[in-house]
Design an enzyme around this catalytic site. Sequence first.
Site: not given
Length: 547
Positions: A148, A521, A17, A380, A519, A139, A382
């Site tokens: 829920e 990424e 989704k 991080c 981060h 969404e 790493g």
Amino acid sequence: MTRYVFITGGVVSSLGKGLASAALGALLQARGFTVRLRKLDPYLNVDPGTMSPYEHGEVFVTDDGAETDLDLGHYERFTGVAARATDSVSSGRIYSNVLEKERKGGYLGKTIQVIPHVTNEIKDFIRTGHGETDFMLCEIGGTVGDIEGLPFFEAIRQFNQDLPRGQSIFMHLTLLPYIKASGELKTKPTQHSVKELRSIGIAPDVLVCRSEGPIPVKEREKLALFCNVRPDSVIAAQDLRSIYDAPLAYHEEGLDQAVLDAFQISPAPRPNLAKWNDVRDRIDSPDGEVRIAIVGKYTQLEDAYKSVGEALTHGGMANRVRVRAEWIDAEIFDKDDVARQLEGYHGILVPGGFGERGTEGKIKAVEFARTRNVPYFGICLGMQMAVIESARNLVGIADAGSEEFDDEAGEERCTPVIYHLKEWVQGNHSVTRKKSDDKGGTMRLGAYTAMLSEGSRVAGIYDARRIEERHRHRYEVDTSFKAQLEEQGLIFSGMSPDGKLPEIVERPDHPWFVGVQFHPELKSKPFAPHPLFADFVRAATEISRLV
Ligand code: GLN
């Protein structure tokens, strides 16, 4: 005027989704519209920050420091629109806001009920930023019928009624199972799911059906008839080779056209899909393959490092190579020889992580990469592992470690070169933390500036001296050891603007060795690969061509 698309799911979970929503966002952009995407999650955690990555996958962090659902990562990767704290909410957050207001007397003594108090809180959340974009895509997590989820479904039903006609639509994603024995795609689960939706007052305008193959005309007509949608609003979503094919695949199936038709936007602006054609081309015709070892802790579930995997794919696209990322559990090095496991990889990446488990293995992986001249990317935790490795093996602090690994009583078991940060500067104000603070709130979270040293590798890669990246961590590299580490070739090439917090370390004497406290990424996109990932994969590609 902002138009709303509410995206719900039925039959089973994990149908994609988030991906369908993100792809629709990208397609509306391709037609010249502005979009924002939002996720409403029915679980009771206040945010996913304290949920195990095994439970919920990666925690995605926004610039403004919210810990959110990983679907926001998809949204950003497909639309390039930076997500905000106000783009993600859970039942837990909604209820906690309502209860807080109640305690403060905000409801003037009224009886607090799901309808209208909880639903109003949800509607207020959806309405945030109304008017800012042409489209708002919301969404709803989970599947129709979940207990829920009910307040969310009721809120979007009301929201649709509150708006003038034609300003919001419902899109429902389901599954058409294929029964091998009879060679048929089955529409019944979808019919039931739509029936369930209609029983709570929501009639879908567009049906997106996941299926293994194309949907034959007969089934399409049946779905249209029984689910009360137009036949060309039944969109097939077939399995894809790459998620980045989703915008083009959905466009070919007519998703964006169906959505614009449902809003009666006519004539529909023509789409410009050049960006996505280029993405497809790069995925389709790679020139070679590089193997990257990701040495981490949560290796059984790829979603735990979703953005790292995606950013590596983008790095591959930037270099027109295919990246084969392999996940290696750091604990394996407790038993097995590092060299035997890591031999043959063209790059090693140690991603973020929490807790001590697996860290000794990660430190061994750093040592291997450093001494064997294999490109190393530490993110991080790493980066912290890279600092500990140099402190132990080059500076000679044999028991160098991190305060994160001290025992519960706080008794020191090492010389901490990584320490627990309690006070820092964000923008132009200072932030303080105590160890006893709520779990969710003790981290350096969100976008921070870093200044890069002139002539450093990273300044060259970014082609900038000042960058902004997202953080999510409690511990920091201690600058008391900076001089000793730099003497051993580990250079602190990125620092916070006040010069107190190390943001990047690198080894100029190595083919590619970079550790970052943030981060990167989280900000990479297929059409705009993050420069660090692009350059790491470039270095790995060079190694792959040497052998
Ligand atoms: N556990 C480390 C810290 O809190 C690293 C966090 C991370 O990798 N995201 O500082």
